[in-house]
Design a protein around this motif. Structure first.
Motif, PDB file in Angstrom:
ATOM      1  N   ALA A   1       5.896   8.116  -0.140  1.00 25.78           N
ATOM      2  CA  ALA A   1       4.888   7.440  -0.031  1.00 25.78           C
ATOM      3  C   ALA A   1       4.804   6.254   0.856  1.00 25.78           C
ATOM      4  O   ALA A   1       3.969   5.848   1.728  1.00 25.78           O
ATOM      5  N   ALA A   2       6.136   6.120   1.308  1.00 23.09           N
ATOM      6  CA  ALA A   2       6.565   5.821   2.351  1.00 23.09           C
ATOM      7  C   ALA A   2       7.562   6.231   3.136  1.00 23.09           C
ATOM      8  O   ALA A   2       8.863   6.357   3.444  1.00 23.09           O
TER       9      ALA A   2
ATOM     10  N   GLU B   1       2.918   3.089   5.538  1.00 24.17           N
ATOM     11  CA  GLU B   1       2.788   3.167   4.459  1.00 24.17           C
ATOM     12  C   GLU B   1       1.296   2.407   3.299  1.00 24.17           C
ATOM     13  O   GLU B   1       0.471   2.343   4.187  1.00 24.17           O
ATOM     14  N   ALA B   2       1.324   3.370   2.479  1.00 23.34           N
ATOM     15  CA  ALA B   2      -0.293   3.423   2.105  1.00 23.34           C
ATOM     16  C   ALA B   2      -1.475   3.362   2.129  1.00 23.34           C
ATOM     17  O   ALA B   2      -1.785   2.828   2.706  1.00 23.34           O
ATOM     18  N   GLY B   3      -1.417   4.587   3.392  1.00 20.86           N
ATOM     19  CA  GLY B   3      -2.348   5.484   3.512  1.00 20.86           C
ATOM     20  C   GLY B   3      -2.683   4.331   4.798  1.00 20.86           C
ATOM     21  O   GLY B   3      -3.361   4.261   5.604  1.00 20.86           O
ATOM     22  N   ARG B   4      -1.437   3.598   5.576  1.00 20.22           N
ATOM     23  CA  ARG B   4      -1.376   2.494   7.450  1.00 20.22           C
ATOM     24  C   ARG B   4      -0.316   2.945   8.057  1.00 20.22           C
ATOM     25  O   ARG B   4       0.549   4.105   7.442  1.00 20.22           O
ATOM     26  N   TYR B   5       0.085   2.784   9.178  1.00 22.20           N
ATOM     27  CA  TYR B   5       0.070   2.950   9.894  1.00 22.20           C
ATOM     28  C   TYR B   5       0.623   1.383  10.502  1.00 22.20           C
ATOM     29  O   TYR B   5       0.078   0.578  10.542  1.00 22.20           O
TER      30      TYR B   5
ATOM     31  N   ALA C   1      -5.628   1.977   9.872  1.00 18.48           N
ATOM     32  CA  ALA C   1      -5.309   2.632   8.083  1.00 18.48           C
ATOM     33  C   ALA C   1      -5.603   4.460   8.968  1.00 18.48           C
ATOM     34  O   ALA C   1      -6.131   4.791   9.904  1.00 18.48           O
TER      35      ALA C   1
END
Length: 125
Positions: A22-23, A49-53, A62
Protein backbone atom coordinates in the motif's frame (compact mmCIF):
# COMPACT_ATOMS: atom_id res chain seq x y z
CA UNK A 1 -0.46 -3.07 -7.69
CA UNK A 2 2.26 -1.00 -9.35
CA UNK A 3 4.95 -1.98 -11.86
CA UNK A 4 8.38 -0.42 -11.35
CA UNK A 5 10.90 -0.32 -14.21
CA UNK A 6 14.41 0.98 -13.61
CA UNK A 7 17.00 1.87 -16.24
CA UNK A 8 20.29 3.70 -16.13
CA UNK A 9 21.37 6.18 -18.78
CA UNK A 10 22.87 4.29 -21.71
CA UNK A 11 21.77 0.88 -20.38
CA UNK A 12 18.82 -1.40 -21.07
CA UNK A 13 16.00 -1.41 -18.52
CA UNK A 14 16.26 -4.05 -15.83
CA UNK A 15 13.42 -6.55 -15.46
CA UNK A 16 10.36 -4.88 -13.94
CA UNK A 17 9.14 -5.60 -10.44
CA UNK A 18 5.49 -5.55 -9.38
CA UNK A 19 4.77 -4.13 -5.93
CA UNK A 20 1.50 -4.73 -4.08
CA UNK A 21 2.45 -2.79 -0.92
CA UNK A 22 0.00 0.00 0.00
CA UNK A 23 2.95 2.30 0.70
CA UNK A 24 6.65 1.91 -0.08
CA UNK A 25 9.91 3.80 -0.57
CA UNK A 26 12.26 4.09 -3.51
CA UNK A 27 15.74 5.05 -2.32
CA UNK A 28 19.08 3.86 -1.00
CA UNK A 29 17.93 2.77 2.48
CA UNK A 30 18.39 -0.89 3.33
CA UNK A 31 14.64 -1.27 3.83
CA UNK A 32 13.61 0.61 0.65
CA UNK A 33 11.28 -1.57 -1.43
CA UNK A 34 13.05 -0.41 -4.61
CA UNK A 35 16.69 0.17 -3.78
CA UNK A 36 19.01 2.43 -5.78
CA UNK A 37 22.72 3.10 -5.17
CA UNK A 38 23.44 5.77 -2.53
CA UNK A 39 25.45 7.70 -5.16
CA UNK A 40 22.16 8.35 -6.98
CA UNK A 41 19.42 8.42 -4.36
CA UNK A 42 18.82 9.54 -0.82
CA UNK A 43 17.68 6.97 1.74
CA UNK A 44 13.99 7.74 1.15
CA UNK A 45 14.10 9.47 -2.22
CA UNK A 46 10.50 8.79 -3.30
CA UNK A 47 7.54 7.75 -1.19
CA UNK A 48 4.61 6.00 -2.88
CA UNK A 49 1.28 5.90 -1.11
CA UNK A 50 -2.37 5.70 -2.15
CA UNK A 51 -1.62 6.04 -5.87
CA UNK A 52 0.54 9.14 -5.40
CA UNK A 53 4.26 9.85 -5.26
CA UNK A 54 6.29 12.45 -3.36
CA UNK A 55 10.01 13.07 -3.88
CA UNK A 56 12.59 14.52 -1.49
CA UNK A 57 12.70 17.56 -3.77
CA UNK A 58 9.02 18.18 -2.98
CA UNK A 59 7.61 17.05 -6.32
CA UNK A 60 4.37 15.16 -5.95
CA UNK A 61 1.54 13.91 -8.03
CA UNK A 62 -0.76 11.09 -9.00
CA UNK A 63 0.63 8.00 -10.66
CA UNK A 64 -2.53 7.55 -12.80
CA UNK A 65 -1.43 5.88 -16.08
CA UNK A 66 2.23 6.15 -15.13
CA UNK A 67 5.00 8.55 -14.29
CA UNK A 68 8.74 8.51 -14.98
CA UNK A 69 11.10 10.03 -12.43
CA UNK A 70 14.74 10.96 -13.00
CA UNK A 71 16.88 10.01 -10.00
CA UNK A 72 20.54 10.70 -10.63
CA UNK A 73 21.44 8.72 -13.75
CA UNK A 74 18.43 6.44 -13.29
CA UNK A 75 14.95 6.57 -14.82
CA UNK A 76 12.27 5.01 -12.66
CA UNK A 77 8.94 4.35 -14.36
CA UNK A 78 6.00 3.74 -12.03
CA UNK A 79 2.72 2.58 -13.56
CA UNK A 80 -0.19 0.30 -12.77
CA UNK A 81 0.77 -3.35 -13.23
CA UNK A 82 -1.07 -5.26 -15.96
CA UNK A 83 -4.16 -7.19 -14.86
CA UNK A 84 -3.28 -10.60 -13.47
CA UNK A 85 0.24 -9.61 -12.39
CA UNK A 86 1.67 -11.26 -9.31
CA UNK A 87 3.68 -9.23 -6.78
CA UNK A 88 7.44 -9.72 -7.02
CA UNK A 89 9.00 -11.26 -3.89
CA UNK A 90 11.34 -9.12 -1.76
CA UNK A 91 14.26 -11.20 -3.07
CA UNK A 92 13.62 -9.78 -6.55
CA UNK A 93 14.01 -6.27 -5.14
CA UNK A 94 17.32 -7.28 -3.53
CA UNK A 95 18.41 -8.73 -6.87
CA UNK A 96 17.53 -5.42 -8.58
CA UNK A 97 19.78 -3.56 -6.11
CA UNK A 98 22.70 -5.92 -6.84
CA UNK A 99 22.22 -5.52 -10.60
CA UNK A 100 22.24 -1.72 -10.25
CA UNK A 101 25.45 -1.82 -8.19
CA UNK A 102 27.14 -4.06 -10.75
CA UNK A 103 26.13 -1.61 -13.46
CA UNK A 104 27.40 1.33 -11.42
CA UNK A 105 30.77 -0.30 -10.67
CA UNK A 106 31.38 -1.67 -14.16
CA UNK A 107 32.42 -5.05 -15.42
CA UNK A 108 35.74 -5.02 -13.52
CA UNK A 109 33.96 -4.98 -10.17
CA UNK A 110 33.93 -8.74 -9.62
CA UNK A 111 35.33 -9.81 -6.23
CA UNK A 112 38.77 -11.39 -6.13
CA UNK A 113 40.96 -13.13 -3.59
CA UNK A 114 44.74 -12.90 -3.27
CA UNK A 115 46.65 -15.20 -0.92
CA UNK A 116 49.02 -13.16 1.29
CA UNK A 117 50.56 -15.98 3.39
CA UNK A 118 51.29 -19.66 3.00
CA UNK A 119 52.64 -21.93 0.31
CA UNK A 120 50.70 -20.35 -2.56
CA UNK A 121 51.42 -16.71 -1.67
CA UNK A 122 50.42 -14.33 -4.46
CA UNK A 123 47.88 -16.72 -5.97
CA UNK A 124 44.68 -15.05 -7.06
CA UNK A 125 41.18 -16.31 -7.71
Amino acid sequence: MLRIEVSEAGQEALPAIDVADAAFVIGSAVDARVRLPAEAAQAEHVRIEAGRYRTVEGLEGAIDDGVTLEIGTFRVRIAPAPAGSVASPPQRTESLARELMRSLMGSGAAPSLEVERGPVIGATK
